[in-house]
Design a protein around this motif. Structure first.
Motif, PDB file in Angstrom:
ATOM      1  N   LYS A 402      -0.356  -1.414   5.990  1.00 32.16           N
ATOM      2  CA  LYS A 402      -1.070  -0.235   5.504  1.00 32.16           C
ATOM      3  C   LYS A 402      -2.519  -0.642   5.259  1.00 32.16           C
ATOM      4  N   PRO A 403      -3.494   0.130   5.753  1.00 34.13           N
ATOM      5  CA  PRO A 403      -4.883  -0.313   5.594  1.00 34.13           C
ATOM      6  C   PRO A 403      -5.329  -0.271   4.140  1.00 34.13           C
ATOM      7  N   PRO A 483      -4.108  -6.618  -3.964  1.00 35.15           N
ATOM      8  CA  PRO A 483      -3.163  -6.867  -5.051  1.00 35.15           C
ATOM      9  C   PRO A 483      -2.121  -5.743  -5.082  1.00 35.15           C
ATOM     10  N   ASP A 484      -0.902  -6.114  -5.379  1.00 36.75           N
ATOM     11  CA  ASP A 484       0.178  -5.133  -5.496  1.00 36.75           C
ATOM     12  C   ASP A 484       0.430  -4.365  -4.198  1.00 36.75           C
ATOM     13  N   SER A 485       0.185  -4.998  -3.054  1.00 36.48           N
ATOM     14  CA  SER A 485       0.465  -4.331  -1.789  1.00 36.48           C
ATOM     15  C   SER A 485       1.913  -4.598  -1.378  1.00 36.48           C
ATOM     16  N   GLU A 486       2.569  -3.534  -0.964  1.00 36.91           N
ATOM     17  CA  GLU A 486       3.952  -3.702  -0.521  1.00 36.91           C
ATOM     18  C   GLU A 486       4.024  -4.540   0.750  1.00 36.91           C
ATOM     19  N   ASP A 487       2.977  -4.456   1.580  1.00 38.62           N
ATOM     20  CA  ASP A 487       2.951  -5.286   2.792  1.00 38.62           C
ATOM     21  C   ASP A 487       2.965  -6.767   2.438  1.00 38.62           C
ATOM     22  N   TYR A 491       5.919  -9.403   3.523  1.00 39.14           N
ATOM     23  CA  TYR A 491       5.738 -10.616   4.331  1.00 39.14           C
ATOM     24  C   TYR A 491       6.058 -11.867   3.530  1.00 39.14           C
ATOM     25  N   LEU A 492       5.755 -11.859   2.235  1.00 41.20           N
ATOM     26  CA  LEU A 492       6.087 -13.008   1.394  1.00 41.20           C
ATOM     27  C   LEU A 492       7.606 -13.158   1.298  1.00 41.20           C
ATOM     28  N   ALA A 493       8.290 -12.040   1.136  1.00 35.94           N
ATOM     29  CA  ALA A 493       9.758 -12.087   1.069  1.00 35.94           C
ATOM     30  C   ALA A 493      10.331 -12.620   2.381  1.00 35.94           C
TER      31      ALA A 493
END
Ligand code: ZN
Length: 660
Positions: A402-403, A483-487, A491-493
């Motif tokens: 998401k941009p 910060p707090d981006s679901e993307d 990707y971290l998960a």
């Protein structure tokens, strides 16, 4: 010479009164059959009597008979988005497709649907995966031919034309709406002979010349084989930069090289000639409805003038750069992309002299630019990995994030040095060539440090190569950008899921899936985690959910079937194996028997060939079914099972009460 007769409105009215929803009757109508040819990646100055560097005799011959629009503009310089405008009559802000690899919403009505319900036979032949039916343009077509052969992602104008010629032989009393899409001038430029030699120094033009030759065959066949009144529209979907303004291909800028396209009409009510009135290719839609007798509004046959609008949002959507909108009125084009540029595109088609300092923008141009809506910043639609790889092989890769709204958003025109690097990095990434992608991604982030998509791709590339320390450092950088981006969380998960630290992925994935159940990569990762945790029932439920949203491979279905079978979930296992359509008749036979579906079990087991490694088991199960069905030959089936028994079935047979 073909007669383009006037449209008999009386007959049309009759048809409408009869109603189109009833059983189709061969109605003798004389509305125009329409051939729509879309020329991919074809610059306005690369085809036609005024073209430089190239001969296009077929197009020129048609131009002599038709009306040529010398100032036609695409709505957006990308294939799927531009075609979506042609097929809906809407700008991208209206139909919602701003770049390739997105899905056109089911809610948007399409030209083919309207033509079909008006009694047309609707037939399409496309030449590249970018327009595959799955992206949404196939709705309303009786035939949508996208068979590129042998797993290829595109086909040549000759291959496409030959398919169309094969189809045109069929006669029908219905008028025909035939859409043919040619893809040849798209990069890489590899024309066949004799065009390869003839245009050795300019192979792009060689592709156009080859396509023109095929266009000639196509039009000739259409005019000779289709009966009744006829109309033809030829239109480019966008041009090609060829290095102008620093852009080699298309999609990132709004200059004439990519926005100015050929447009030619031949048909009822069209007087041959040329016009310099600026028009949008979206009006192809309205013109077709006009020829079909449905609606005359905005038809190019009329003289409606409007401020022509266009956009190039890909750099905004993918990298968070400035959104770009253009508006054309008369001979002046205004581009708004962080700053205003104004060009006299008639006197200065190269757009070398920016007139912004002295130009007086009209109220309608200012309104068009101001009112043009920005794409919403929602998460991009989920394309599958396979779709992304296929698009990458055509040179199209879009962001998967998401941009972010960037206070430091650069003008795309100031970032041209990165276009090629961004494309190559994205393409390598999608093909999982991570080691090669890393130096390119590092370079992008050096020059554009707030590029979230590249930061996440870099982190993921390191993660996939097992370079955990560098991956974590890159993830920290991505977190700082957004910060707090679901993307970033996703990707971290996915990174943790790849490592020995995989239990750390579980709570992250649980949260993402709870908040965004459509994020398939997260759902898939959670399914794998559940399996590792031994929570098989949940793993199966997640997989079923995934496969309801995308088509599973045979292998995935078989794995699901085996998982369900091993945990005694008979119904789920039967469902998976049935959908797999592969040689799993033994499994199905066993499962049907367990479910008490004796007749299905019998048929499935009878299909197991003697060459099957577990044929002994098939005979044993078949004998059980035979007894339960009280077949007259059940005794000989038990005998056969005994005779062919292996170590496993020998014991089972000995214990089987049904056989006593
Ligand atoms: Zn295109």
């Amino acid at each position: 010479m073909v007669a383009y007769g006037p449209m008999p409105r009386r007959l049309l009215l009759l048809l409408l009164l009869l109603g189109c929803g009833k059983t189709p009757q061969p109605v003798a109508i004389e509305r125009a059959s329409i051939l729509l040819v879309t020329l991919d990646t074809t610059r306005a100055d690369a085809i036609g009597p005024e073209a430089k560097n190239v001969d296009t005799p077929a197009y020129n011959a048609l131009a002599a008979r038709g009306l040529r629009f010398r100032q036609a503009y695409t709505t957006v310089p990308q294939t799927l988005a531009a075609h979506s405008s042609i097929m809906t009559g809407l700008y991208p802000a209206g139909h919602g497709v701003h770049e390739n690899g997105r899905y056109l919403s089911q809610k948007v009505p399409l030209l083919a649907e309207q033509m079909k319900s008006a009694g047309y036979r609707t037939v399409a032949f496309v030449s590249a995966f970018a327009l595959a039916r799955r992206f949404g343009l196939g709705r309303g077509f009786d035939v949508y031919d996208e068979d590129f052969g042998n797993g290829r992602e595109e086909r040549t104008a000759k291959e496409t034309t030959d398919r169309v010629l094969g189809y045109l032989g069929r006669q029908s009393p219905q008028p025909l709406f035939l859409w043919v899409h040619y893809y040849d001038p798209h990069y890489p430029y590899t024309p066949p002979e004799p065009f390869r030699s003839r245009y050795a120094k300019q192979p792009y033009f060689g592709e156009v010349a080859f396509m023109d030759e095929q266009l000639g065959h196509l039009v000739q066949a259409f005019e000779q084989q289709v009966r009744g009144s006829k109309a033809i529209i030829i239109v480019g979907d966008h041009g090609e930069g060829l290095g102008e303004h620093g852009e080699a291909q298309h999609g990132n800028l709004l200059y004439q090289a990519t926005m100015h396209v050929p447009l030619l009409l031949l048909g009822p009510g069209i007087a041959p000639g040329t016009t310099d009135a600026p028009v949008s290719i979206r009006r192809v839609f309205h013109t077709m409805l006009d020829w079909a007798g449905l609606d005359t509004a905005k038809s190019l046959r009329g003289s409606d003038q409007e401020v022509v609008v266009g956009e190039a949002m890909r750099p905004f959507l993918d990298f968070g750069w400035q959104p770009q909108v253009m508006a054309i009125e008369g001979r002046f084009k205004t581009i708004a992309a962080g700053q205003i540029e104004v060009y006299d595109v008639i006197a200065d088609p190269a757009e070398a002299h920016n007139l912004a300092a002295t130009a007086n923008l009209s109220r309608s141009v200012r309104a068009a630019l101001k009112d043009y809506p920005l794409p919403s910043l929602e998460a991009p639609h989920a394309t599958t990995d396979e779709e992304r790889r296929k698009l990458a092989s055509l040179g199209y890769v879009s962001a998967t994030t998401k941009p972010v709204v960037r206070p430091d958003a650069p003008r795309p025109a100031d970032m041209v040095r990165l276009f090629d690097v961004l494309d190559r990095a994205a393409s390598l990434f999608v093909r999982e060539q991570y080691a090669a992608a890393i130096p390119l991604l590092e370079r992008i982030l050096k020059e554009d440090p707030h590029n979230l998509d590249s930061a996440l791709r870099l982190a993921t590339a390191y993660s996939s190569l097992g370079r955990e320390k560098e991956a974590v450092a890159a993830f920290r950088k991505a977190e700082a950008i957004a910060p707090d981006s679901e993307d970033v969380r996703t990707y971290l998960a996915l990174h943790y899921a790849r490592t020995r630290d995989w239990p750390r992925a579980v709570p992250l994935l649980e949260r993402i899936v709870a908040e965004s159940p459509d994020r398939l990569p997260a759902v898939e990762a959670l399914a794998v985690m559940r399996q590792r945790q031994g929570r098989i029932g949940e793993a199966i439920a997640l997989r079923q959910k995934i496969y309801s949203q995308r088509t599973p491979t045979t292998r995935e279905l078989v794995q699901l079937g085996e998982l369900a079978m091993a945990t005694g979930q008979t119904a789920a296992a039967i469902d998976a194996f049935e959908k797999a359509h592969s040689d799993h008749d033994l499994e199905l036979g066993v499962l049907y028997l367990a479910a008490g579906r004796l007749q299905d079990a019998k048929e499935a087991l009878d299909r197991v060939p003697p060459s099957h490694p577990e044929y002994a088991m098939a005979l044993f199960k078949r004998a059980q079914v035979s007894v339960l069905l009280q077949e007259p030959d059940h005794a000989s089936r038990i005998e056969a099972a005994r005779h062919h028994a292996d170590a496993t079935t020998r014991e089972l047979i000995a214990r089987e009460r049904l056989f006593r």
